[in-house]
Design an enzyme around this catalytic site. Structure first.
Site, PDB file in Angstrom:
ATOM      1  N   HIS A   1      19.732  19.529 -38.179  1.00 60.12           N
ATOM      2  CA  HIS A   1      20.571  18.341 -38.019  1.00 60.12           C
ATOM      3  C   HIS A   1      19.755  17.121 -38.430  1.00 60.12           C
ATOM      4  CE1 HIS A   1      22.897  15.134 -36.472  1.00 60.12           C
ATOM      5  NE2 HIS A   1      22.190  14.971 -35.356  1.00 60.12           N
TER       6      HIS A   1
ATOM      7  N   CYS B   1      26.857  16.546 -32.410  1.00 61.70           N
ATOM      8  CA  CYS B   1      26.030  16.847 -33.586  1.00 61.70           C
ATOM      9  C   CYS B   1      25.854  18.353 -33.787  1.00 61.70           C
ATOM     10  CB  CYS B   1      24.665  16.190 -33.457  1.00 61.70           C
ATOM     11  SG  CYS B   1      24.790  14.416 -33.249  1.00 61.70           S
TER      12      CYS B   1
ATOM     13  N   ASN C   1      22.639   9.450 -40.041  1.00 62.35           N
ATOM     14  CA  ASN C   1      22.976  10.566 -39.148  1.00 62.35           C
ATOM     15  C   ASN C   1      24.498  10.669 -39.046  1.00 62.35           C
ATOM     16  OD1 ASN C   1      23.625  12.106 -36.878  1.00 62.35           O
ATOM     17  ND2 ASN C   1      21.909  11.359 -35.657  1.00 62.35           N
TER      18      ASN C   1
END
Ligand code: UT7
Length: 333
Positions: free
Chosen positions: A258, A122, A289
């Site tokens: 994020h 990520c 996500n």
């Protein structure tokens, strides 16, 4: 001893253009709850996610990257042949080698640039931005294309309560090039390998092949410890990135963390005492996500919706498997 001429680049680097690709399939919470004995209410309350985008078979890591990169190049006013390096941040290109970056570079019509993939999960996109900024300033590349892309559905166990409702697909890209003024601040980055197992592919490929009943490994996450780490430790990293860039919270226009969980976004903003004037990215509600793609997708949405505008000062911060993290302050393209 021969004198070696040192490399020399631009005085500063900046993000010159941004592009995004969102897969066509919109998957509301109602479509994932049955397999994990969950509810729309629980998912929204715990993560802020209302729906996510999942790729069709035609929407590949390569095709989504090319679409996002073309938009970024166009918005930057940079021709593909000016790109001297392509960095692709991803964990879901399903060949260990070669890097998908070379195929993407070729399809874009570039002139044989350096091209490679990076694996920082990520945090991959913000790692790529840091590397590209240094390359432009050091003279190793004039223009660098940084792509964050994931097709996490290939690694998703739709019956896993801890991940099935979270992860999603998409691509975002930026062009980074020379600038007369600093457009990308110093990176603050690091890792905590003691927590290696908190988010990981379930099995090594060799164990999968050796198994009597081989099944595709998937992405597994111990959500709660990651949640606690991200909510507290990452606010400090964000503050360090502001301090290193010499930007105060009052001077910040946008916060683009994020998109892991809306509660983490809010907890970080609270811990950093960001004033109400700072626009906060909340793309996770509609997109889920998307790991390495989440920051460029979120920033792209803010530009589309007018909550961010070119010239704004934004704090980017990403964190995930490894555990790895990276943050920097940038000027919005
Ligand atoms: O992108 C990389 C970085 N990733 C992240 O930063 C993700 C971080 N973690 C998270 O976002 C959160 O931990 C989750 C959204 C994954 C989970 O939220 P949580 O508040 O940490 O929930 P939990 O795991 O502590 O579980 C709370 C309760 C438990 O029930 P009891 O023991 O309180 O009765 C779980 O069994 O919720 C239950 N639960 C569920 N209920 C309905 C766990 N998963 C689900 C589910 N649906 N899918």
């Amino acid at each position: 001893m021969a004198a070696i001429r040192g490399a020399q680049g631009a005085p500063y680097a900046a993000i010159l253009g941004i592009g995004a690709y969102r897969p066509s399939r919109v998957i509301p919470n109602a479509d994932v709850v049955e397999a994990i004995d969950s509810s729309d209410e629980w998912i929204q309350q715990r993560s802020g996610i209302k729906q996510r985008r999942w790729a069709t078979p035609e929407e590949t890591v390569q095709s989504m990257s090319v679409a996002a990169a073309r938009e970024a190049l166009e918005r930057a006013g940079v021709d593909a042949r000016q790109v001297e390096c392509v960095i692709v941040a991803t964990v879901s290109h399903m060949l260990n080698t070669p890097a998908i970056a070379t195929a993407i570079a070729h399809e874009l019509g570039t002139d044989q640039p350096a091209a490679f993939d990076i694996s920082a999960a990520c945090a991959g996109f913000t790692h790529g931005v840091a590397m590209a900024s240094d390359m432009v300033r050091a003279g190793s590349a004039g223009h660098v294309l940084v792509i964050g892309v994931e097709r996490l559905t290939d690694l998703l166990d739709v019956g896993d309560r801890g991940t099935a409702f979270i992860f999603a697909d998409g691509a975002g890209a930026v062009v980074i090039g020379p600038s007369e003024t600093p457009g990308i601040g110093p990176v603050v980055w690091g890792s905590d390998g003691e927590q290696f197992d908190l988010i990981r592919q379930t099995e090594d490929w060799r164990d999968v092949v050796a198994s009597d009943h081989p099944v595709m490994p998937h992405l597994a996450m111990q959500g709660n410890p990651v949640f606690r780490w991200a909510s507290y430790a990452m606010a400090k990293v964000g503050q360090q990135a502001l301090d290193r860039a010499g930007v105060s919270a009052d001077e910040l226009d946008c916060f683009v963390p994020h998109q892991a969980n809306m509660r983490i976004v809010d907890a970080m903003a609270r811990a950093m005492k960001l004033p109400d004037t700072v626009a906060i990215a909340r793309d996770i509600a509609e997109q889920g996500n998307t790991s390495a793609a989440s920051i460029p997708l979120a920033l792209h949405r803010m530009l589309e919706e007018g909550t961010a505008k070119p010239g704004d000062t934004a704090l980017l911060i990403a964190f995930g498997a490894g555990l790895a993290y990276a943050a920097q302050v940038v000027t919005v393209p």
